[in-house]
Design a protein around this motif. Structure first.
Motif, short mmCIF file in Angstrom:
data_model
loop_
_atom_site.label_atom_id
_atom_site.label_comp_id
_atom_site.label_asym_id
_atom_site.label_seq_id
_atom_site.Cartn_x
_atom_site.Cartn_y
_atom_site.Cartn_z
N GLU A 105 0.84 -1.19 0.00
CA GLU A 105 0.00 0.00 0.00
C GLU A 105 0.88 1.25 0.00
O GLU A 105 1.94 1.29 0.62
CB GLU A 105 -0.90 0.01 1.23
CG GLU A 105 -2.06 -0.96 1.17
CD GLU A 105 -2.98 -0.78 2.36
OE1 GLU A 105 -4.10 -0.31 2.18
OE2 GLU A 105 -2.56 -1.12 3.47
N ASP A 106 0.41 2.25 -0.71
CA ASP A 106 1.10 3.53 -0.71
C ASP A 106 0.97 4.17 0.67
O ASP A 106 -0.03 3.98 1.37
CB ASP A 106 0.48 4.43 -1.78
CG ASP A 106 1.22 5.74 -1.90
OD1 ASP A 106 0.72 6.74 -1.37
OD2 ASP A 106 2.30 5.74 -2.50
N SER A 152 0.39 7.21 1.49
CA SER A 152 -0.78 8.10 1.59
C SER A 152 -2.07 7.31 1.75
O SER A 152 -3.02 7.77 2.39
CB SER A 152 -0.86 9.01 0.36
OG SER A 152 -0.93 8.24 -0.83
N GLU A 153 -2.13 6.10 1.19
CA GLU A 153 -3.31 5.25 1.36
C GLU A 153 -3.43 4.77 2.81
O GLU A 153 -4.53 4.73 3.37
CB GLU A 153 -3.23 4.05 0.42
CG GLU A 153 -3.33 4.41 -1.06
CD GLU A 153 -3.15 3.20 -1.95
OE1 GLU A 153 -2.89 2.10 -1.41
OE2 GLU A 153 -3.27 3.34 -3.18
#
Length: 259
Positions: A60-61, A63-64
């Protein structure tokens, strides 16, 4: 006639070429490394029973992950805990303290500043030192005070970046984007009537635009709420003549609150 070179002579010639800066061996015929092959070669099939190549799972990024943590926070206290638990921003590991907020969270006016500086990092509060003193004087002139228990006359203050960047450098666009979900949730939970975007980085984070000299004095919308861009106190300390424009912006904020 082919020249025969013994091993040590060839070795010496190779070392000499490396000292001259040669970094890559090339063939006698040129190779076009920008040419795109018509069809990519198929990978060779693995032999039966051979171990399969490891394919890492999609991560997952950052920011996510920040978005999920922010959305899960149902109160300002929970949001602070979520930010403290967020380990994917390198700024956290070089800062002394988390700079979350100051003032009355029930205030009608919420100020979003810039990244914390040295004084803010030491005290763990936004807008302290000379800039904070000027900020307090500015809003006291229209009857607002961060220490007021009365929401009608109070201020609530936060920053788009909760940790001090090293050597007071500007935050990077990647850092602002990573931490933006926390700022958005912060505004949603505080639910002010008016937002003040104090300086370029607040405008960058919430409007996606910079250029405070063009933006100041013109009402914008942030999450459906009126937002006023203003010159940062640091700029006003360096450019006293700009205090005239800042006073005009303060009067506009006062009129907006009355209306």
């Amino acid at each position: 006639m082919e020249t025969q070179i013994d091993y040590w002579e060839a070795h010496a010639l190779l070392e000499w070429q490396i000292e001259l800066g040669a970094a890559e061996a090339i063939s006698e015929t040129p190779v076009n490394r920008y040419e795109i092959p018509e069809k990519a070669p198929k990978p060779a099939a693995a032999a039966p029973g051979a171990p399969q190549p490891f394919v890492p799972e999609k991560k997952e990024d950052a920011s996510e992950i920040a978005l999920k943590l922010a959305q899960s926070a149902g109160s300002l206290e929970a949001l602070r805990e979520a930010i403290e638990a967020f380990e994917l921003c390198d700024l956290k590991h070089g800062a002394r303290n988390l700079v979350f907020s100051d003032g009355n969270p029930k205030a009608r006016v919420m100020i979003v500043g810039e990244a914390p500086g040295r004084d803010e990092d030491i005290e763990g509060k936004p807008f302290v030192g000379r800039e904070g003193q000027l900020l307090d004087k500015m809003f006291a002139a229209i009857g607002l005070d961060r220490t007021s228990p009365d929401a009608e006359h109070a201020l609530y203050i936060t920053n788009p970046i909760p940790w001090r960047p090293p050597e007071n450098r500007d935050p990077s666009p990647a850092e602002i984007a990573m931490l933006k979900p926390f700022l958005i949730r912060h505004i949603e939970l505080a639910d002010p009537d008016v937002i003040v975007l104090m300086g370029n980085w607040a405008c960058t984070a919430l409007l996606g635009r910079a250029g405070i000299t063009r933006l100041r004095g013109k009402w914008q919308k942030v999450l459906g709420k009126p937002a006023m861009p203003m010159m940062h106190p640091t700029y006003l300390l360096r450019t006293p003549l700009a205090k005239r424009e800042a006073w005009a912006d303060l009067l506009d904020i006062q009129a907006k609150l009355k209306s």
